[in-house]
Design an enzyme around this catalytic site. Structure first.
Site, PDB file in Angstrom:
ATOM      1  N   SER A  66       0.542  -1.056   0.002  1.00  0.00           N
ATOM      2  CA  SER A  66      -0.346   0.493  -0.084  1.00  0.00           C
ATOM      3  C   SER A  66       0.596   1.564  -0.001  1.00  0.00           C
ATOM      4  O   SER A  66       2.147   1.663   1.090  1.00  0.00           O
ATOM      5  CB  SER A  66      -1.210  -0.382   1.400  1.00  0.00           C
ATOM      6  N   HIS A  75       1.318  18.560   0.519  1.00  0.00           N
ATOM      7  CA  HIS A  75       2.629  18.463   1.060  1.00  0.00           C
ATOM      8  C   HIS A  75       3.585  19.322   2.053  1.00  0.00           C
ATOM      9  O   HIS A  75       3.886  20.461   1.229  1.00  0.00           O
ATOM     10  CB  HIS A  75       3.588  16.731   0.488  1.00  0.00           C
ATOM     11  N   THR A  99       0.633   8.060  -3.225  1.00  0.00           N
ATOM     12  CA  THR A  99      -0.551   8.355  -3.243  1.00  0.00           C
ATOM     13  C   THR A  99      -1.785   9.127  -3.961  1.00  0.00           C
ATOM     14  O   THR A  99      -2.890   8.791  -4.024  1.00  0.00           O
ATOM     15  CB  THR A  99      -0.964   8.881  -1.542  1.00  0.00           C
ATOM     16  N   ASN A 114       0.763   3.814   0.580  1.00  0.00           N
ATOM     17  CA  ASN A 114      -0.278   4.941   1.752  1.00  0.00           C
ATOM     18  C   ASN A 114      -1.056   3.818   2.558  1.00  0.00           C
ATOM     19  O   ASN A 114      -2.024   4.169   2.508  1.00  0.00           O
ATOM     20  CB  ASN A 114      -0.943   5.941   1.514  1.00  0.00           C
ATOM     21  N   LYS A 150       9.374  18.834  -0.728  1.00  0.00           N
ATOM     22  CA  LYS A 150       8.686  17.536  -1.207  1.00  0.00           C
ATOM     23  C   LYS A 150       8.569  17.535  -3.044  1.00  0.00           C
ATOM     24  O   LYS A 150       7.830  18.507  -3.427  1.00  0.00           O
ATOM     25  CB  LYS A 150       7.530  16.700  -1.281  1.00  0.00           C
TER      26      LYS A 150
END
Length: 255
Positions: free
Chosen positions: A126, A158, A168, A128, A162
């Site tokens: 996964s 974010h 995600t 996220n 980043k």
């Protein structure tokens, strides 16, 4: 349930703290690339009162097989990197140790390798692993099925440093049949992670929003995944696979 943890960055530390405070897991070890903190006790390092061993080892100290032979676990939690699975993969497969991977992105070759491991053991991947974000994805897919004519926008926020679009957000877009280029990004301050799906109806608007307040949210998802994966047979799973039965629970009770 005996647990080993791959990776001890900011998220790994937060996940380790949740594992140490859970009565359902027993943290046996943490593995990292660096020799820093080698042989330190995670409970002592994090200041958590626990009798669990939780010692930190470096990947240079053992092979994956030697690590699992000396310090066996029921499940490996991976917050390291795309290539971390190559270290322990075959040893986990041979011993049928479950794998819970929260790596944000895998190449096609790495996904094929996960499928190879899943032939003999339980593997969950996964990007996220928070419960909230996976609930949001399932709910969004249901709403799109109900009203396929709506306009859909995906927005992710974010921290300022980043650089890339979040894994995600890419998964959300893909699950809704949207192109990656359609994702709107915001970079500001120290935002840990916010994902929003906006459904524009002709006469109403629905917003599904998830915000990670602290990184411990990933630890809650890990606990859910490890517990429910334990009940499954060999195979490659997603959080959606484990959560969907709960969406049917109300209908079953009503019937």
């Amino acid at each position: 349930m005996k647990v080993g943890l791959m990776g001890f960055g900011k998220t790994g530390k937060a996940v380790a703290s949740v594992l140490l405070q859970s009565k359902e897991t027993n943290l046996q070890w943490v593995l990292r690339k660096s020799h820093n903190l080698e042989h330190r006790s995670v409970p002592e390092f994090l200041g958590i009162d626990s009798e669990e061993p939780g010692y930190i080892y470096s990947a240079d100290e053992f092979s994956g097989a030697e690590l699992l032979e000396r310090y066996p676990v029921d499940v490996i939690i991976d917050f390291s990197s795309e290539h971390g699975v190559r270290y322990y993969g075959e040893a986990a497969r041979d011993r049928k140790v479950a794998v819970v991977s929260a790596i944000s992105s895998y190449s096609e070759q790495s996904v094929a390798y996960l499928k190879h491991l899943a032939q003999k053991t339980r593997v969950l991947w996964s990007p996220n692993i928070t419960i909230g974000i996976n609930f949001l994805i399932i709910a969004a897919k249901i709403l799109k099925n109900i009203a396929p004519y709506t306009d859909i926008e995906v927005v992710e926020e974010h921290f300022k440093a980043k650089p890339e679009v979040s894994g995600t957000a890419k998964k959300i877009a893909s699950s809704l049949g949207l192109e990656e280029e359609a994702i709107k990004t915001v970079r500001a301050g120290g935002i840990i992670g916010v994902h929003e799906i906006l459904f524009g109806f002709p006469f109403q608007t629905v917003r599904l929003k998830h915000e990670s307040i602290t990184r411990e949210a990933f630890g809650n998802g890990v606990l859910f995944a490890a517990k429910h994966l334990h009940e499954r047979g060999a195979g490659l799973y997603s959080m959606e696979d484990l959560m969907l039965p709960y969406f049917n629970a109300g209908s079953a009770q009503a019937a």
